[in-house]
Every structure is written in C-alpha cells, then in structure tokens.
Design a protein around this motif. Structure first.
Motif, PDB file in Angstrom:
ATOM      1  N   GLU A 142       0.846  -1.212   0.000  1.00  9.44           N
ATOM      2  CA  GLU A 142       0.000   0.000   0.000  1.00  9.44           C
ATOM      3  C   GLU A 142       0.871   1.248   0.000  1.00  9.44           C
ATOM      4  N   PRO A 143       1.554   1.532  -1.107  1.00 10.71           N
ATOM      5  CA  PRO A 143       2.358   2.763  -1.147  1.00 10.71           C
ATOM      6  C   PRO A 143       1.416   3.961  -1.082  1.00 10.71           C
ATOM      7  N   VAL A 144       1.903   5.093  -0.579  1.00  9.98           N
ATOM      8  CA  VAL A 144       1.040   6.274  -0.548  1.00  9.98           C
ATOM      9  C   VAL A 144       0.807   6.797  -1.960  1.00  9.98           C
ATOM     10  N   ILE A 145       1.745   6.496  -2.858  1.00 11.52           N
ATOM     11  CA  ILE A 145       1.591   6.919  -4.244  1.00 11.52           C
ATOM     12  C   ILE A 145       2.456   6.039  -5.135  1.00 11.52           C
ATOM     13  N   LYS A 146       1.966   5.789  -6.352  1.00 10.69           N
ATOM     14  CA  LYS A 146       2.761   5.081  -7.352  1.00 10.69           C
ATOM     15  C   LYS A 146       3.135   6.092  -8.424  1.00 10.69           C
ATOM     16  N   ILE A 147       4.395   6.130  -8.828  1.00 11.40           N
ATOM     17  CA  ILE A 147       4.783   7.052  -9.880  1.00 11.40           C
ATOM     18  C   ILE A 147       5.609   6.339 -10.934  1.00 11.40           C
ATOM     19  N   ASP A 148       5.642   6.893 -12.121  1.00  8.54           N
ATOM     20  CA  ASP A 148       6.272   6.227 -13.262  1.00  8.54           C
ATOM     21  C   ASP A 148       6.868   7.329 -14.135  1.00  8.54           C
ATOM     22  N   ASN A 149       8.185   7.417 -14.170  1.00 11.30           N
ATOM     23  CA  ASN A 149       8.759   8.543 -14.907  1.00 11.30           C
ATOM     24  C   ASN A 149       8.998   8.254 -16.393  1.00 11.30           C
ATOM     25  N   SER A 150       8.333   7.211 -16.893  1.00 11.84           N
ATOM     26  CA  SER A 150       8.355   7.044 -18.354  1.00 11.84           C
ATOM     27  C   SER A 150       7.188   7.835 -18.952  1.00 11.84           C
ATOM     28  N   LYS A 151       6.256   8.253 -18.100  1.00 14.43           N
ATOM     29  CA  LYS A 151       5.068   8.968 -18.587  1.00 14.43           C
ATOM     30  C   LYS A 151       5.055  10.448 -18.228  1.00 14.43           C
ATOM     31  N   GLU A 152       5.628  10.773 -17.074  1.00 13.82           N
ATOM     32  CA  GLU A 152       5.631  12.169 -16.638  1.00 13.82           C
ATOM     33  C   GLU A 152       7.061  12.596 -16.332  1.00 13.82           C
ATOM     34  N   THR A 153       7.310  13.900 -16.323  1.00  8.51           N
ATOM     35  CA  THR A 153       8.663  14.374 -16.013  1.00  8.51           C
ATOM     36  C   THR A 153       8.910  14.247 -14.502  1.00  8.51           C
TER      37      THR A 153
END
Lengths: 240, 240
Positions: free
Chosen positions: A212-223
């Motif tokens: 249960e991360p507080v947020i998932k992020i992916d820097n292939s889609k956003e800067t």
C-alpha cells in the motif's frame, strides 16, 4: 524550519495593542486633554511607538509560545534499478528546499561513506537498508525531511524502517522494467540475464512490490518535476 | 532552531508604523478634521489596527528575510574509559535543549544499532569513529548540535572528523586514570592489566592526547552540571 501559529500572532497582536494604547493614553494624560496638542502627540507617538514596538518584537523573539516545528516525513522511494528513483528524489529535495524546509537526500552514493555496502545478498541488503533507515530516523527526529532512494526490494527491511520512523511514506517508483532495461547503459540487466550479475531485483531475484504505497509514480510517462510536485504536494497540504 | 535578527525586527517595525499611520490618516480624512470625532477615531483605531496588525504578522510569517538559523557545533568528547564522557555529554545535551537548541547525543550505546562495532583494533576503532563522524556531520549540516562521547583514542580519526564537520570542537575529558580505574566496576582495567582484555587505551595501547582541545575538563573535581555549563557557555556566547 519553524513557523508561527495563528494563536501566537493573535496573542502578540493583543499584547501590542495594549502596550500601544497605554502609551498613547499616558502621553495624552501628560499633555492634558488639549486636542490641538493631541496632533503633536500623534507625531511623537509615531516615533515612540516604533521604539516600543521594536522592543516588543525583541522580547517576543525570546518567547517560545506558538512557535511550531513543521512535522517532517521520511519519503522512501523504492523501485527497480534505473527506474529513476535518484533523479526524482533530487527533484523532491529541491522542491522541499524551495518551500524553506530542511531536507536531506540519502541514496546509495551519498551513504557509501557511512556504511560501505558489502554485498547484495538478501541479508546484506536488508542490513544495509536498516542502517540507512536508522540514519533517516535520526534526521527525521531533528525536524529534517528525508528523501531516500534505494531499490530496497525486500518488504522486511522496508517495514523495519517504517516502524522506526515517525512518519514513513512509501513511494513506489514503478517504471516498467522494459523502460528500466532500455535506460541501462551499464548493461546490468543483460549481465544479470546471462548470469554474470547475481541478485538483480526483477531478474534473478524477486522485487517485492509495496502493498500500500502512498503513491505510485512512473517517470516514463511524466517528467521528474511533475512527479516530484505530486509527491511534495501530498506532504505540504498540512503546512501553514 | 531559528531566531530573528535585529534587522528583521527593525524593518518590521517600520513597515508596521507606515501601515498603522496610513490607516489612522485615512480614518481621520473620512471623518474630516473634527477633533472631537478624532477621539472616536481612536476608539475605532484600537480594533481596526488589531486586525491590520494581525494580518501584517501573518504576512511576515511567510517572509524569510532576517530569519537566521543558529550555527551548530559538533562537540566531541574524547577521554579514557570511565572518564565520565557520557554523563557529561548527557548534561550538555540537556542544557542545549533548555536553550531551545536542537541537539543529539551520539555515543557507543546509541549508535550500536547503526554500525555494530566489530572490534577494538586500531583500524576498526578508526573506521568506527569515522562513520560516527559522518553521521555527526550530516546532523550538523541540518542545524543540529551533536554531542559525541567516544574514547576515540587516535588522532587520525579525530582529525578526520574535524575535517568533515564545519564546526568541530574537541573537548578533552582528562579525568586522572586512577579515578577512572576506581570507578570501573566492570573490572575492565584490571582485566587489561592481566592481559585478559586487549586494546584498552591507557593500559595496553596509547591514548593519544588531544593537542589543542578547546577545553580540558575533569569530573573528579567538578560536577557534570558545572562542566557542561562551561562547555555550553563557550558555544552560546555568539547566540542571539
């Protein structure tokens, strides 16, 4: 960083007004009820009150009441090798600094001096992460935001860090493994596939995804800037 | 901890007075020059200025100008086993906290979690002290006073710590070795003399005395409280 609560400012406002009005009343009393003189009283008041105000300010600087410390967080970025953790972490630290907050970036490179990472077996990695977590908890305890970027593939040591920190916030950098492989100029993924490198999470060993991360992020889609902004926003909503 | 410079308070005083006087002038203009009404203006002013003052305070809380961080120090207590370093260090931390400063006590016990001390050879001790020094430097960098109490018998590692910290201050706890021995309920000194314990500074190995410590203290003659007061005084003369 410290900031002032509204209660502090309110009490300061009242104490100032009492002081200032008493000063004026004393002056008017000395000049006895002549209203044309009251104008010159005003003139004197401008300068006299400046002095009183200044001393009042200096006195308040010694008073702790209503001066609060911002509650920091340990922002823990976990994810595969080359998922972009370090670059995002640097951007987060930059944005926290811009808000006037204290922040420290911990990652493999910066903590190498402190505890030379001896190996990459499960036990060694767990031990390493626990020590970094201890350092993070000490900094957090002193009011410093910590942004940690480590592969930290094992739930066991991440949960250990969560327990010893007051405000551990897990950020899952889940850039697709194909993207990580494409970015990997050092050829680590290829070597791992050929068995020349052992213990690479996602190839020879399992990367245990955060539950249960507080947020998932992916820097292939956003800067990185956009992602850092999202993360920082989550922790600064409750700031002044 | 942050404190406000006199320049900040001065500028704030002037900006307030301009605001307050402009407010009064605007009110008097609205009521047009009738001096008996000016009294009721004063009555209104009391409340109106409180509001203006409050908003002025809230606005200033967002302004960084003139808010300064206290420059911290790494206060490094070195001395023989049982010389009283830890107890003095605890007292120093207590007195720093009482002054509203951030302070962290690092000693053998508290950092054991971070880097289990593997041995007591010259190399191992030097390595250990260097790691502690790195942790100290990170905390100092973030505005935290560090009080470290370690035997740290070797000049080499102490000088390493001095170099990586911004404001390293060496305190030599030179309680006479006879006093240290008498206090030693664990019998470490006796064991060392019998060759059952190796590497005890002052017995089997040399304790390299600090060349130019900022202060020498001896808790066989003064209380820890008195000694801590002396040390803290050295670093707080330049505060506010």
């Amino acid at each position: 960083m410290t900031y002032e609560t509204k209660a502090r400012s309110l009490v300061k406002t009242i104490s100032w007004r009492i002081l200032a009005t008493l000063t004026t009343m004393a002056l008017v009393y000395i000049f006895i009820g002549d209203m044309t003189i009251a104008l010159s009283v005003g003139g004197i008041e401008v300068f006299l009150k400046m002095l009183v105000y200044f001393l009042h300010e200096r006195a308040w600087d010694k008073i702790k009441f209503g001066k609060k410390e911002v509650k920091p967080a340990v922002i823990w970025l976990t994810g595969l090798v080359r998922s972009g953790k370090s670059a995002i972490a640097e951007e987060i630290v930059k944005q926290l600094h811009n808000k006037g907050l204290k922040a420290e970036h911990l990652d493999g490179h910066t903590v190498r001096n402190l505890f030379p990472e001896t190996g990459h077996t499960r036990d060694e990695v767990n031990e390493h992460i626990k020590r970094v977590g201890y350092l993070a908890s000490k900094l957090e305890e002193q009011g410093v935001f910590v942004v940690a970027s480590f592969v930290s593939p094992f739930k066991e040591s991440r949960e250990f860090v969560r327990k010893i920190c007051n405000n551990y916030q897990e950020v899952y950098v889940n850039t697709p493994i194909e993207t990580c492989e494409n970015r990997d100029e050092s050829g680590l993924y290829n070597k791992a596939k050929q068995g020349l490198v052992l213990n690479l999470p996602g190839v020879n060993i399992n990367y245990e995804e955060p539950v249960e991360p507080v947020i998932k992020i992916d820097n292939s889609k956003e800067t990185n800037k956009e992602l850092a902004f999202k993360v920082v926003k989550m922790f600064s909503n409750n700031l002044s």
